[in-house]
Design a protein around this motif. Structure first.
Motif, PDB file in Angstrom:
ATOM      1  N   VAL A 270       0.849  -1.191   0.000  1.00  0.00           N
ATOM      2  CA  VAL A 270       0.000   0.000   0.000  1.00  0.00           C
ATOM      3  C   VAL A 270       0.879   1.234   0.000  1.00  0.00           C
ATOM      4  N   ASP A 272       1.271   5.531   0.569  1.00  0.00           N
ATOM      5  CA  ASP A 272       0.676   6.635   1.307  1.00  0.00           C
ATOM      6  C   ASP A 272       0.268   7.737   0.334  1.00  0.00           C
ATOM      7  N   ASP A 273      -0.155   8.884   0.873  1.00  0.00           N
ATOM      8  CA  ASP A 273      -0.658   9.966   0.028  1.00  0.00           C
ATOM      9  C   ASP A 273       0.423  10.568  -0.865  1.00  0.00           C
ATOM     10  N   ARG A 303      -2.420   3.328   9.427  1.00  0.00           N
ATOM     11  CA  ARG A 303      -3.562   3.976   8.774  1.00  0.00           C
ATOM     12  C   ARG A 303      -3.770   3.429   7.367  1.00  0.00           C
ATOM     13  N   GLU A 304      -2.686   3.302   6.619  1.00  0.00           N
ATOM     14  CA  GLU A 304      -2.797   2.814   5.239  1.00  0.00           C
ATOM     15  C   GLU A 304      -3.278   1.361   5.200  1.00  0.00           C
ATOM     16  N   GLU A 307      -7.046   1.335   5.937  1.00  0.00           N
ATOM     17  CA  GLU A 307      -7.795   1.885   4.805  1.00  0.00           C
ATOM     18  C   GLU A 307      -7.817   0.911   3.628  1.00  0.00           C
ATOM     19  N   ALA A 308      -6.731   0.158   3.419  1.00  0.00           N
ATOM     20  CA  ALA A 308      -6.711  -0.837   2.343  1.00  0.00           C
ATOM     21  C   ALA A 308      -7.671  -1.981   2.641  1.00  0.00           C
ATOM     22  N   MET A 312     -10.976   1.901   1.564  1.00  0.00           N
ATOM     23  CA  MET A 312     -10.784   3.351   1.478  1.00  0.00           C
ATOM     24  C   MET A 312      -9.520   3.731   0.712  1.00  0.00           C
ATOM     25  N   ARG A 313      -8.630   2.775   0.489  1.00  0.00           N
ATOM     26  CA  ARG A 313      -7.377   3.045  -0.214  1.00  0.00           C
ATOM     27  C   ARG A 313      -7.022   1.798  -1.031  1.00  0.00           C
ATOM     28  N   PRO A 314      -6.949   1.897  -2.358  1.00  0.00           N
ATOM     29  CA  PRO A 314      -6.648   0.705  -3.156  1.00  0.00           C
ATOM     30  C   PRO A 314      -5.197   0.282  -2.999  1.00  0.00           C
ATOM     31  N   THR A 331     -15.177  -1.773  -3.101  1.00  0.00           N
ATOM     32  CA  THR A 331     -15.511  -0.471  -2.539  1.00  0.00           C
ATOM     33  C   THR A 331     -15.838  -0.606  -1.056  1.00  0.00           C
ATOM     34  N   HIS A 350     -13.942  10.211   9.548  1.00  0.00           N
ATOM     35  CA  HIS A 350     -14.374   9.030   8.810  1.00  0.00           C
ATOM     36  C   HIS A 350     -15.481   8.226   9.492  1.00  0.00           C
TER      37      HIS A 350
END
Length: 515
Positions: A270, A272-273, A303-304, A307-308, A312-314, A331, A350
């Motif tokens: 994964v 990050d931003d 966090r990542e 979210e994966a 929330m995070r592909p 999704t 969130h």
């Protein structure tokens, strides 16, 4: 340092009462801070602590009562007024601008000037002086977004000291710190007091209160209900005073009986931003009927990862399966409908929509399904019946189900999220930082609910920066370091010291000296 009992308080509140629509936040509150002491203000969420200190800092004005500064009556009309009188406040949620440097954040609103020009050189020099004086080492030229949470807190402290604060109000200052950072922070606090500062310290963490306080005042339901001497107080006695009943501090749970694997993660990668890899080659299996706890210093990919797993995070590599069904690129709604509950680490960003009612927040992931909707028609009565039932079952303390969720205390907001996620059929529960910033009563309640859902056969993945929480709740424990699991342990046999060492450096092997 213990203050002189006969000395005039540096700040005192007498008979403070503050009302908000439908809420009596403070009722006839008396509070005193002596010169050179650390006075801890303790209480559950919604007890009135934040309202009181916001009055001391000029953010609110009392409806009744008086404030005295070194024996002289004062009335603060704004926070600027309080700052001008030598009062500084470090909020639980930092008031920093990430893209500005440390020095620019510290002087913002009180910028030094040379003629008409901003004098950043003088600002950096002053920041360096304050850093050395109070043991708050920080690079004035570093951008705040590049700092750890502990370093950002130092910036907030220096910002108050830059404005000549003699009285410091610290609101939940350890809520986001690691165990090592907490120890460093306490050293800083004691250094500040040794150099003449006086500190109001708000926290929910009972052992920290006993470790750092000179005096303890306890609030409940907007009133002061007692005080305690940290030399003789115990976590149990403080918890009882806070909540008004006996509180179980040690989690009472039976041994787990794990079933089939419900969550499988293979080779997950994964970003990050910023596009950097923060989770790599991550493998994990969690069985139904067990709690797998992930320990680690914040910023190591927690966090990542969460979210994966929740859509929330592909991810850019690897696979995630729920009960054998691939959900790698699904999704959030699809993952939720497949029986995955998610308690996010940031409840305001969130977990809730603050402007929506409590009732609406309790059906955020099911409002479009029966019985809450029939086709395109919303069934408000069913929504409200669900809310009434969950408010009672999960002890959500609210004036009503139709008030905005943003008006609830942090602990009750968290209970709304817990109620929503746990009140449906689940295969997997992913819960991140479930008790951050919460009081002892809310912590006890949420821990009990997590154990109950485990005992119903749900696979629970717990991610927490609170090592004590991971150790006490988890049946198995993994340590996350730089995006990888670097060790796994049986929860009953886990060594706090060994896990702490893995969290800090990713290995239990002695580190070779350098230099």
């Amino acid at each position: 340092m213990t203050a002189d009992a006969d000395a005039v308080p540096v700040i005192a509140a007498h008979g403070i009462t503050k009302r908000f629509p439908g809420v009596l936040a403070n009722e006839a509150v008396d509070f005193q801070l002596k010169q050179g002491e650390i006075h801890c203000l303790l209480g559950e969420n919604g007890a009135g602590k934040s309202t009181l200190v916001n009055i001391l800092f000029g953010l609110y004005q009392p409806d009744e009562g008086e404030l005295y500064l070194r024996g002289e009556r004062v009335r603060f009309t704004s926070s600027s007024d309080a700052i001008a009188h030598g009062i500084g406040m470090v909020h639980q949620h930092f008031q920093l601008i990430p893209v500005l440097t440390v020095a620019e954040n510290i002087v913002l609103g009180a910028e030094p000037r040379s003629g008409l020009r901003l004098d950043l050189r003088s600002a950096r020099i002053r920041v360096e002086e304050l850093s050395r004086q109070y043991g708050l080492e920080i690079d004035p030229g570093e951008q705040v977004e590049n700092l750890s949470v502990g370093e950002q807190q130092r910036v907030e402290l220096i910002k108050a000291l830059y404005r000549d604060a003699e009285i410091l109000i610290l609101d939940e200052p350890t809520a986001v710190l690691t165990p090592g950072e907490v120890d460093e922070f306490f050293d800083v606090v004691r250094s500040l007091v040794a150099q003449g500062k006086s500190i109001v310290f708000i926290t929910h963490k009972l052992r920290e209160v006993i470790a750092v306080a000179d005096r303890i005042t306890v609030m409940r339901d907007g009133r002061v209900v007692g005080s305690a001497d940290p030399a003789s107080a115990t976590p149990q006695s403080l918890a009882t005073l806070m909540v008004g009943r006996d509180v179980i501090l040690q989690i009472d749970k039976q041994p787990a009986h794990p079933g089939a694997v419900r969550l499988t993660v293979s080779g997950l990668e994964v970003l990050d931003d910023r596009g950097s890899t923060t989770v790599s080659n991550f493998d994990l299996e969690v069985r139904g009927g067990e709690i797998f706890g992930i320990a680690g210093v914040e910023g190591n990919g927690q966090r990542e990862l969460v979210e994966a797993l929740t859509g929330m995070r592909p991810p850019v590599g690897g696979h995630v399966e729920i009960d054998g069904v691939d959900s790698t690129m699904a999704t959030p709604r699809a993952i939720s409908e497949h029986g995955v509950g998610h308690v996010p680490e940031d409840r305001n960003k969130h977990g809730l929509i603050g402007a929506f009612t409590v009732a609406d927040n309790l059906v955020l992931n099911s409002y479009y399904r029966k019985p809450f909707a029939r086709g395109f028609v919303r069934r408000q009565r069913a929504v409200e019946e669900q809310a009434t039932s969950l408010v009672e079952r999960y002890d959500i303390r609210t004036p009503g189900i139709l008030i905005p969720a943003e008006h609830l205390s942090g602990g009750n907001q968290q209970k709304v999220i817990i109620a929503r996620e746990l009140s449906r059929e689940l295969r997997v529960l992913v819960v991140a930082q479930p008790t951050r910033g919460l009081d002892v009563g809310s912590i006890e309640f949420i821990h009990r609910r997590i154990v109950e859902i485990r005992d119903q056969g749900v696979a629970v993945l717990l991610v927490s920066a609170e090592l004590d929480e991971v150790l006490s709740l988890s049946d198995r424990i993994g340590v996350l370091y730089r995006g990888q699991l670097v060790g796994q342990y049986d929860g009953a046999q886990a060594s706090r010291d060994e896990i702490g060492l893995l969290m800090a450096c990713g290995t239990t092997e002695p580190q070779a000296a350098t230099g």
